[in-house]
Design an enzyme around this catalytic site. Structure first.
Site, PDB file in Angstrom:
ATOM      1  N   CYS A  48      -2.580 -18.487  21.755  1.00 62.40           N
ATOM      2  CA  CYS A  48      -2.608 -17.184  22.450  1.00 62.40           C
ATOM      3  C   CYS A  48      -1.505 -16.295  21.885  1.00 62.40           C
ATOM      4  O   CYS A  48      -0.423 -16.770  21.548  1.00 62.40           O
ATOM      5  CB  CYS A  48      -2.350 -17.371  23.943  1.00 62.40           C
ATOM      6  SG  CYS A  48      -3.600 -18.346  24.762  1.00 62.40           S
ATOM      7  N   THR A  64       0.829  -1.215   0.000  1.00 59.26           N
ATOM      8  CA  THR A  64       0.000   0.000   0.000  1.00 59.26           C
ATOM      9  C   THR A  64       0.855   1.253   0.000  1.00 59.26           C
ATOM     10  O   THR A  64       0.515   2.253  -0.649  1.00 59.26           O
ATOM     11  CB  THR A  64      -0.917  -0.012   1.248  1.00 59.26           C
ATOM     12  OG1 THR A  64      -1.781  -1.134   1.138  1.00 59.26           O
ATOM     13  CG2 THR A  64      -1.757   1.236   1.348  1.00 59.26           C
ATOM     14  N   ASP A  86       2.098  -6.625  -4.349  1.00 62.40           N
ATOM     15  CA  ASP A  86       1.297  -6.687  -3.127  1.00 62.40           C
ATOM     16  C   ASP A  86       1.959  -7.757  -2.262  1.00 62.40           C
ATOM     17  O   ASP A  86       2.334  -8.823  -2.776  1.00 62.40           O
ATOM     18  CB  ASP A  86      -0.130  -7.096  -3.490  1.00 62.40           C
ATOM     19  CG  ASP A  86      -1.080  -7.002  -2.309  1.00 62.40           C
ATOM     20  OD1 ASP A  86      -2.000  -6.183  -2.363  1.00 62.40           O
ATOM     21  OD2 ASP A  86      -0.887  -7.766  -1.335  1.00 62.40           O
ATOM     22  N   SER A  87       2.090  -7.509  -0.975  1.00 64.79           N
ATOM     23  CA  SER A  87       2.864  -8.462  -0.166  1.00 64.79           C
ATOM     24  C   SER A  87       2.154  -9.801  -0.003  1.00 64.79           C
ATOM     25  O   SER A  87       2.752 -10.769   0.442  1.00 64.79           O
ATOM     26  CB  SER A  87       3.247  -7.869   1.181  1.00 64.79           C
ATOM     27  OG  SER A  87       2.185  -7.926   2.084  1.00 64.79           O
ATOM     28  N   SER A  88       0.890  -9.893  -0.387  1.00 63.30           N
ATOM     29  CA  SER A  88       0.219 -11.207  -0.384  1.00 63.30           C
ATOM     30  C   SER A  88       0.870 -12.132  -1.401  1.00 63.30           C
ATOM     31  O   SER A  88       0.719 -13.349  -1.330  1.00 63.30           O
ATOM     32  CB  SER A  88      -1.262 -11.055  -0.740  1.00 63.30           C
ATOM     33  OG  SER A  88      -1.849 -10.108   0.100  1.00 63.30           O
ATOM     34  N   THR A  95       1.415 -21.939  21.014  1.00 58.11           N
ATOM     35  CA  THR A  95       0.094 -21.615  21.550  1.00 58.11           C
ATOM     36  C   THR A  95      -0.681 -20.678  20.611  1.00 58.11           C
ATOM     37  O   THR A  95      -0.098 -19.824  19.947  1.00 58.11           O
ATOM     38  CB  THR A  95       0.183 -20.982  22.959  1.00 58.11           C
ATOM     39  OG1 THR A  95      -1.115 -20.486  23.317  1.00 58.11           O
ATOM     40  CG2 THR A  95       1.169 -19.824  23.023  1.00 58.11           C
ATOM     41  N   THR A 110       1.943  -4.544   4.294  1.00 61.72           N
ATOM     42  CA  THR A 110       1.825  -4.943   5.704  1.00 61.72           C
ATOM     43  C   THR A 110       1.361  -6.395   5.870  1.00 61.72           C
ATOM     44  O   THR A 110       1.654  -7.015   6.890  1.00 61.72           O
ATOM     45  CB  THR A 110       0.840  -4.020   6.454  1.00 61.72           C
ATOM     46  OG1 THR A 110      -0.432  -4.083   5.813  1.00 61.72           O
ATOM     47  CG2 THR A 110       1.346  -2.590   6.490  1.00 61.72           C
ATOM     48  N   ASP A 111       0.654  -6.916   4.856  1.00 64.07           N
ATOM     49  CA  ASP A 111      -0.002  -8.220   5.054  1.00 64.07           C
ATOM     50  C   ASP A 111       0.971  -9.343   5.451  1.00 64.07           C
ATOM     51  O   ASP A 111       0.640 -10.157   6.306  1.00 64.07           O
ATOM     52  CB  ASP A 111      -0.761  -8.632   3.782  1.00 64.07           C
ATOM     53  CG  ASP A 111      -2.015  -7.790   3.587  1.00 64.07           C
ATOM     54  OD1 ASP A 111      -2.419  -7.086   4.539  1.00 64.07           O
ATOM     55  OD2 ASP A 111      -2.585  -7.825   2.484  1.00 64.07           O
ATOM     56  N   THR A 164       3.604  -9.464  14.865  1.00 66.69           N
ATOM     57  CA  THR A 164       2.430 -10.036  14.203  1.00 66.69           C
ATOM     58  C   THR A 164       1.571  -8.880  13.726  1.00 66.69           C
ATOM     59  O   THR A 164       1.445  -7.871  14.423  1.00 66.69           O
ATOM     60  CB  THR A 164       1.633 -10.892  15.223  1.00 66.69           C
ATOM     61  OG1 THR A 164       2.462 -12.003  15.606  1.00 66.69           O
ATOM     62  CG2 THR A 164       0.344 -11.425  14.651  1.00 66.69           C
TER      63      THR A 164
HETATM   64  N1  ASP Z   1      -2.266  -5.800   0.554  1.00 69.77           N
HETATM   65  C1  ASP Z   1      -1.274  -4.828   0.962  1.00 69.77           C
HETATM   66  C2  ASP Z   1       0.066  -5.528   1.019  1.00 69.77           C
HETATM   67  O1  ASP Z   1       0.346  -6.197   1.963  1.00 69.77           O
HETATM   68  C3  ASP Z   1      -1.651  -4.233   2.266  1.00 69.77           C
HETATM   69  C4  ASP Z   1      -0.683  -3.211   2.811  1.00 69.77           C
HETATM   70  O2  ASP Z   1       0.358  -2.926   2.291  1.00 69.77           O
HETATM   71  O3  ASP Z   1      -1.011  -2.652   3.881  1.00 69.77           O
HETATM   72  O4  ASP Z   1       0.823  -5.420   0.099  1.00 69.77           O
END
Ligand code: ASP
Length: 342
Positions: free
Chosen positions: A278, A12, A56-58, A276, A88-89, A165
């Site tokens: 948790c 993003t 995209d990090s996915s 865990t 961020t993903d 996380t």
């Molecule tokens: N889908 C985005 C990614 O991880 C989300 C982000 O960057 O916040 O590339």
């Protein structure tokens, strides 16, 4: 002048709004830089390299981790620190993987990103980026890096990368390090918790490990999980390592079939580590009878490690180590601050 290498991978943070349609799309490096003119005018020399295309990090794969790590390694002697811009993903997975890929790291590698794109008015991108650069260049009076670790900087906290996380899909505080305090906090000043930082021998030279084995998986227990599902999962062709996500302090249902399935998988050379479900706290398999059965079956304790760190640590050890015994030994050791040993 201090020198920082900025490695743009995507996410993003790298997106801008299309002027006509208003839709967000990944900018190229040149467009991205126009949104942060400080990169060219600040008192730190910032050079940039970019993934092409930005992703995209996915979509991150182990090849991308190798690409990031190799870029740091190839430029290691020319820069004081490194900042990796990342979606961020999967940032916590990448930060964890990188922390294990580098041995004897003595310079900061700071991952950051943002919840809102750089081209959006209220974006958290500029602050995250500029503070990460400042931290990457920070040195003590002897000229040694202040935080020579793979870290995530987000919102106002610098956290050890392999302790993080992603916890929030909406708010600016997207990451949390549940089991280890922050290494620094950024307000008017950046306050460092130096006593919490992991330091390697400053004379040691950086080594890069890039062989990873992806034949690992996470098995999350839940009330009602069936023998059939567990059996099929543990008999997946090629499977070598399992993160077993258990309840509370590392407990599992006391069904004989479950222990038989786990024991059978372990006898076939599959390594199983108890983690865990948790977010805070540690596995303690001595506490309850239901967990002692796991020990008898040969399940290892993951202590207070994150799932992201445990998975990537397993991938790297399975790829790099000669035999399973070494993998098992190393999984129970603290390599670079990822687990608390008591
Ligand atoms: N889908 C985005 C990614 O991880 C989300 C982000 O960057 O916040 O590339």
């Amino acid at each position: 002048m201090k020198r920082v290498l900025l490695i743009l991978t995507g996410g993003t943070i790298s997106m801008v709004k299309h002027q006509q349609t208003g839709a967000l799309y990944p900018a190229d490096l040149a467009t991205f830089k126009t949104y942060v003119p400080e990169l060219a005018t600040g008192n730190i020399q910032v050079d940039t390299v970019s993934f092409d295309p930005l992703i995209d990090s996915s979509d991150i794969s182990i090849h991308d981790w190798v690409k990031m790590a190799q870029t740091v390694y190839d430029n290691y002697n020319d820069y004081d620190g490194f900042v990796i811009l990342h979606g961020t993903d999967t940032m916590a997975y990448s930060a964890s993987a990188l922390s294990f890929m580098f041995e004897d790291l003595n310079k900061p590698v700071i991952l950051t990103g943002s919840q809102l794109p750089i081209g959006v008015l209220r974006s958290d991108a500029r602050e995250n980026l500029l503070t990460a650069i400042e931290i990457a260049a920070e040195q003590d009076a002897d000229g040694d890096a202040l935080v020579p670790e793979v870290c995530i900087f987000f919102e106002d906290k610098l956290m050890r990368g392999n302790r993080c996380t992603k916890r929030n899909a909406e708010h600016f505080s997207a990451f949390k390090s549940y089991n280890y305090p922050s290494l620094a906090k950024a307000g008017v000043h950046i306050t460092y918790n130096i006593h919490l930082v992991h330091y390697n021998d400053p004379r040691a030279t950086l080594k890069l490990h890039t062989r990873m084995d992806c034949n690992v998986a996470v098995l999350k227990l839940f009330p009602g999980i069936t023998k059939n599902i567990v059996h099929t999962f543990l008999n997946a062709p090629g499977l070598r390592g399992i993160v077993l996500e258990t309840y509370g302090a590392g407990n599992a249902p006391s069904r004989a079939w479950l222990y038989e399935e786990l024991k059978d998988a372990i006898s076939r050379g599959i390594i199983i580590v108890n983690k865990t479900q948790c977010l805070t706290g540690s596995v303690n398999m001595e506490l309850y009878e239901v967990a002692q059965n796991l020990v008898k079956a040969g399940v290892l304790s993951g202590r207070d490690i994150t799932t992201e760190a445990l998975l990537t640590k397993m991938m790297l050890l399975l790829g790099e180590c000669e035999d399973n015994n070494t993998v098992i030994q190393m999984l129970q050791k603290n390599i670079c601050g990822e687990i608390t040993m008591e």
